[in-house]
Design a protein around this motif. Sequence first.
Motif, PDB file in Angstrom:
ATOM      1  N   ALA A   1       0.897  -0.881  -0.079  1.00  0.00           N
ATOM      2  CA  ALA A   1      -0.133   0.365  -0.159  1.00  0.00           C
ATOM      3  C   ALA A   1       0.701   1.266  -0.017  1.00  0.00           C
ATOM      4  CB  ALA A   1      -0.751  -0.295   1.440  1.00  0.00           C
ATOM      5  N   TRP A   2       1.911   2.075   0.661  1.00  0.00           N
ATOM      6  CA  TRP A   2       2.673   2.215   0.942  1.00  0.00           C
ATOM      7  C   TRP A   2       3.438   2.737  -0.056  1.00  0.00           C
ATOM      8  CZ3 TRP A   2       1.230   6.402   4.213  1.00  0.00           C
ATOM      9  CH2 TRP A   2       0.261   5.993   4.901  1.00  0.00           C
ATOM     10  N   ASN A   3       3.977   2.016  -0.750  1.00  0.00           N
ATOM     11  CA  ASN A   3       4.647   1.689  -2.067  1.00  0.00           C
ATOM     12  C   ASN A   3       3.574   2.157  -3.072  1.00  0.00           C
ATOM     13  OD1 ASN A   3       7.319   1.938  -1.489  1.00  0.00           O
ATOM     14  ND2 ASN A   3       6.889  -0.205  -0.267  1.00  0.00           N
TER      15      ASN A   3
ATOM     16  N   ILE B   1      10.687   6.183  13.301  1.00  0.00           N
ATOM     17  CA  ILE B   1      10.018   4.860  13.262  1.00  0.00           C
ATOM     18  C   ILE B   1       9.097   5.556  12.421  1.00  0.00           C
ATOM     19  CG2 ILE B   1       8.565   3.058  14.106  1.00  0.00           C
ATOM     20  CD1 ILE B   1       9.290   4.173  16.797  1.00  0.00           C
ATOM     21  N   GLY B   2       8.462   4.870  11.134  1.00  0.00           N
ATOM     22  CA  GLY B   2       7.334   5.316  10.121  1.00  0.00           C
ATOM     23  C   GLY B   2       8.249   6.901   9.262  1.00  0.00           C
ATOM     24  N   CYS B   3       8.243   7.510   9.197  1.00  0.00           N
ATOM     25  CA  CYS B   3       8.765   8.572   9.691  1.00  0.00           C
ATOM     26  C   CYS B   3       8.374   9.461   8.091  1.00  0.00           C
ATOM     27  CB  CYS B   3      10.805   8.891   9.359  1.00  0.00           C
ATOM     28  SG  CYS B   3      11.056   7.512   7.453  1.00  0.00           S
TER      29      CYS B   3
ATOM     30  N   VAL C   1      13.053   6.016   9.188  1.00  0.00           N
ATOM     31  CA  VAL C   1      13.029   4.673   8.855  1.00  0.00           C
ATOM     32  C   VAL C   1      11.133   4.250   8.734  1.00  0.00           C
ATOM     33  CG1 VAL C   1      12.596   3.418  10.461  1.00  0.00           C
ATOM     34  CG2 VAL C   1      13.323   2.115   8.977  1.00  0.00           C
ATOM     35  N   ASP C   2      11.501   3.741   6.971  1.00  0.00           N
ATOM     36  CA  ASP C   2       9.690   3.835   6.383  1.00  0.00           C
ATOM     37  C   ASP C   2       9.722   2.823   5.937  1.00  0.00           C
ATOM     38  OD1 ASP C   2       7.387   5.912   6.854  1.00  0.00           O
ATOM     39  OD2 ASP C   2       7.452   4.588   5.097  1.00  0.00           O
ATOM     40  N   LEU C   3       9.162   2.514   5.419  1.00  0.00           N
ATOM     41  CA  LEU C   3       8.521   1.265   4.151  1.00  0.00           C
ATOM     42  C   LEU C   3       8.416   1.747   3.014  1.00  0.00           C
ATOM     43  CD1 LEU C   3       5.242  -0.905   5.738  1.00  0.00           C
ATOM     44  CD2 LEU C   3       7.827  -1.791   5.367  1.00  0.00           C
TER      45      LEU C   3
ATOM     46  N   PRO D   1       8.842   6.271  -2.038  1.00  0.00           N
ATOM     47  CA  PRO D   1       7.976   7.553  -2.323  1.00  0.00           C
ATOM     48  C   PRO D   1       8.226   8.549  -1.282  1.00  0.00           C
ATOM     49  CG  PRO D   1       6.330   5.689  -3.048  1.00  0.00           C
ATOM     50  CD  PRO D   1       6.742   5.141  -2.206  1.00  0.00           C
ATOM     51  N   MET D   2       7.399   8.177  -0.132  1.00  0.00           N
ATOM     52  CA  MET D   2       7.744   8.914   1.126  1.00  0.00           C
ATOM     53  C   MET D   2       9.545   9.510   1.422  1.00  0.00           C
ATOM     54  SD  MET D   2       4.657   7.595   2.209  1.00  0.00           S
ATOM     55  CE  MET D   2       3.960   8.719   3.725  1.00  0.00           C
ATOM     56  N   LEU D   3       9.674   8.314   1.422  1.00  0.00           N
ATOM     57  CA  LEU D   3      11.049   8.337   1.670  1.00  0.00           C
ATOM     58  C   LEU D   3      11.648   9.463   0.649  1.00  0.00           C
ATOM     59  CD1 LEU D   3      12.122   4.774   2.193  1.00  0.00           C
ATOM     60  CD2 LEU D   3      11.898   6.921   4.349  1.00  0.00           C
TER      61      LEU D   3
ATOM     62  N   GLY E   1      12.581   0.152   4.760  1.00  0.00           N
ATOM     63  CA  GLY E   1      12.702  -0.410   6.001  1.00  0.00           C
ATOM     64  C   GLY E   1      11.380  -1.454   6.832  1.00  0.00           C
ATOM     65  N   ASP E   2      11.637  -2.208   6.932  1.00  0.00           N
ATOM     66  CA  ASP E   2      10.018  -2.248   8.306  1.00  0.00           C
ATOM     67  C   ASP E   2      10.722  -2.215   9.532  1.00  0.00           C
ATOM     68  OD1 ASP E   2       8.101  -4.115   9.601  1.00  0.00           O
ATOM     69  OD2 ASP E   2       7.914  -5.430   7.592  1.00  0.00           O
ATOM     70  N   ALA E   3      10.139  -1.553  10.952  1.00  0.00           N
ATOM     71  CA  ALA E   3      10.468  -1.456  11.496  1.00  0.00           C
ATOM     72  C   ALA E   3      10.520  -2.044  12.771  1.00  0.00           C
ATOM     73  CB  ALA E   3       9.649  -0.517  12.092  1.00  0.00           C
ATOM     74  N   GLN E   4       9.694  -4.189  12.289  1.00  0.00           N
ATOM     75  CA  GLN E   4       9.043  -4.951  12.776  1.00  0.00           C
ATOM     76  C   GLN E   4      10.564  -5.654  12.902  1.00  0.00           C
ATOM     77  OE1 GLN E   4       5.150  -6.523  12.720  1.00  0.00           O
ATOM     78  NE2 GLN E   4       5.796  -8.481  13.110  1.00  0.00           N
TER      79      GLN E   4
ATOM     80  N   SER F   1       7.103   8.754  16.667  1.00  0.00           N
ATOM     81  CA  SER F   1       6.716   8.498  15.730  1.00  0.00           C
ATOM     82  C   SER F   1       5.635   9.443  15.865  1.00  0.00           C
ATOM     83  CB  SER F   1       6.290   6.497  15.647  1.00  0.00           C
ATOM     84  OG  SER F   1       5.624   7.272  14.416  1.00  0.00           O
ATOM     85  N   ARG F   2       5.164   9.826  14.860  1.00  0.00           N
ATOM     86  CA  ARG F   2       4.105  10.482  14.541  1.00  0.00           C
ATOM     87  C   ARG F   2       2.997   9.286  13.462  1.00  0.00           C
ATOM     88  NH1 ARG F   2       3.800  16.087  11.419  1.00  0.00           N
ATOM     89  NH2 ARG F   2       4.165  14.749   9.419  1.00  0.00           N
ATOM     90  N   GLY F   3       2.322   8.573  14.033  1.00  0.00           N
ATOM     91  CA  GLY F   3       1.109   7.895  13.280  1.00  0.00           C
ATOM     92  C   GLY F   3       1.564   7.134  12.358  1.00  0.00           C
TER      93      GLY F   3
HETATM   94  C1  LIG Z   1      -0.226   7.794   8.460  1.00  0.00           C
HETATM   95  S1  LIG Z   1       1.757   7.863   7.872  1.00  0.00           S
HETATM   96  C2  LIG Z   1       2.507   9.006   8.621  1.00  0.00           C
HETATM   97  C3  LIG Z   1       3.724   9.120   7.904  1.00  0.00           C
HETATM   98  C4  LIG Z   1       4.991  10.227   8.846  1.00  0.00           C
HETATM   99  N1  LIG Z   1       4.956   9.925  10.616  1.00  0.00           N
HETATM  100  C5  LIG Z   1       3.830  11.657   8.958  1.00  0.00           C
HETATM  101  O1  LIG Z   1       3.322  11.776  10.136  1.00  0.00           O
HETATM  102  O2  LIG Z   1       3.972  12.364   7.980  1.00  0.00           O
HETATM  103  C6  LIG Z   1       2.191   5.978   7.926  1.00  0.00           C
HETATM  104  C7  LIG Z   1       3.807   5.934   7.748  1.00  0.00           C
HETATM  105  O3  LIG Z   1       4.203   4.390   8.476  1.00  0.00           O
HETATM  106  C8  LIG Z   1       4.502   4.170   7.852  1.00  0.00           C
HETATM  107  N2  LIG Z   1       4.583   2.518   8.017  1.00  0.00           N
HETATM  108  C9  LIG Z   1       3.552   1.723   8.061  1.00  0.00           C
HETATM  109  N3  LIG Z   1       3.891   0.306   8.852  1.00  0.00           N
HETATM  110  C10 LIG Z   1       5.180   0.031   9.126  1.00  0.00           C
HETATM  111  C11 LIG Z   1       6.766  -0.211   9.178  1.00  0.00           C
HETATM  112  N4  LIG Z   1       5.665  -1.621   9.370  1.00  0.00           N
HETATM  113  N5  LIG Z   1       7.911  -0.438   9.065  1.00  0.00           N
HETATM  114  C12 LIG Z   1       7.954   0.851   9.008  1.00  0.00           C
HETATM  115  N6  LIG Z   1       7.022   2.087   8.380  1.00  0.00           N
HETATM  116  C13 LIG Z   1       5.543   1.674   8.173  1.00  0.00           C
HETATM  117  C14 LIG Z   1       4.182   3.930   6.476  1.00  0.00           C
HETATM  118  O4  LIG Z   1       5.061   3.787   5.265  1.00  0.00           O
HETATM  119  C15 LIG Z   1       3.621   5.380   6.590  1.00  0.00           C
HETATM  120  O5  LIG Z   1       4.701   6.469   6.093  1.00  0.00           O
END
Ligand SMILES: C[S@@+](CC[C@H](N)C(=O)[O-])C[C@H]1O[C@@H](n2cnc3c(N)ncnc32)[C@H](O)[C@@H]1O
Length: 279
Positions: free
Chosen positions: A11-13, A53-55, A76-78, A81-83, A103-106, A120-122
């Motif tokens: 989804a995020w790519n 995380i999920g930047c 770090v983010d999946l 395009p966002m990175l 990367g996958d933060a998990q 992490s912001r969401g």
């Molecule tokens: C709602 S967006 C928030 C993006 C950013 N933190 C912001 O506030 O602008 C959620 C982000 O989490 C990332 N994400 C979701 N699952 C992830 C994972 N397992 N590892 C790393 N990033 C992840 C997504 O790719 C997406 O960029």
Amino acid sequence: MDIVNTHQAHAWNGYEGRHWADRHDRYDAMVGGLNGPLFEGAVIERAHRVLDIGCGAGATTRIAARSAPDGHAFGVDLSEPMLERARRTAEAEGLGNVTFEQGDAQVHPFPEAHFDVAVSRGGIMYFADPVAAFGNIGRALKPGGRLAFVCGRDSGEDEAARLWQAMARHVPLPDPAEDDAPGPVNFTNRDHIVEVLTKAGFTQVTATPFETVSVFGRDAEDAAEFVFGWGPVRHWLRDSDPAAVARAREAVVAALRPFEIDGAVRLTGPVWRFTARVG
Ligand SMILES: C[S@@+](CC[C@H](N)C(=O)[O-])C[C@H]1O[C@@H](n2cnc3c(N)ncnc32)[C@H](O)[C@@H]1O
């Protein structure tokens, strides 16, 4: 690269990540109200190493980098395009102490006991296995290191709910109560999040409730266009009758109209700020 959250990575790519990357200013304006509580909880010092995380497009990574001019911020983010957007903006702003990695933060092999703070912001609501993910993040933090994040809160008093109710009168939407997939809707309960963090090895967990004001658009039409462009909404409506979708859009515009004030549609929503420590 190790990815276990393959559905999220897809989804995020794909559409979702591109929609966000292309409209990063707009998303940042929408969720910018979360920055104050997040960074008050993070307490970043000049020489700290910070993990974001999920930047996403890197707005909070850049704030972290500025807060730690003698340290470093690592996002770090999946989503590639966002990175890509994150790297370009950091470079344009001349920030030398920030790096981004896909990367996958998990499961990402972060260096152990390396970071002072993780924020992490969401970006922490999408893990298929949250205990494993927060455990992995905890191992990347130094002993005594701090975690701070913001996520939605299940208060039941959400102005944005009116928007979904208006939409649901015309098109079928998934019932959040029946949706147990990882995502923002299912990571909102205080006790659940405390349990996840505790099982993952965090201590001194605090949960602070607050309200945030999100700017959805210039006016009701603009906000509705933005909402109907979101990846999940497009997915839900992909098989709906176009005439019903048009009626749903009109209903959403009408529901948003009362929130148009001074050239912006602002909706207030309930949010948590969590903090915790390692060890
Ligand atoms: C709602 S967006 C928030 C993006 C950013 N933190 C912001 O506030 O602008 C959620 C982000 O989490 C990332 N994400 C979701 N699952 C992830 C994972 N397992 N590892 C790393 N990033 C992840 C997504 O790719 C997406 O960029």
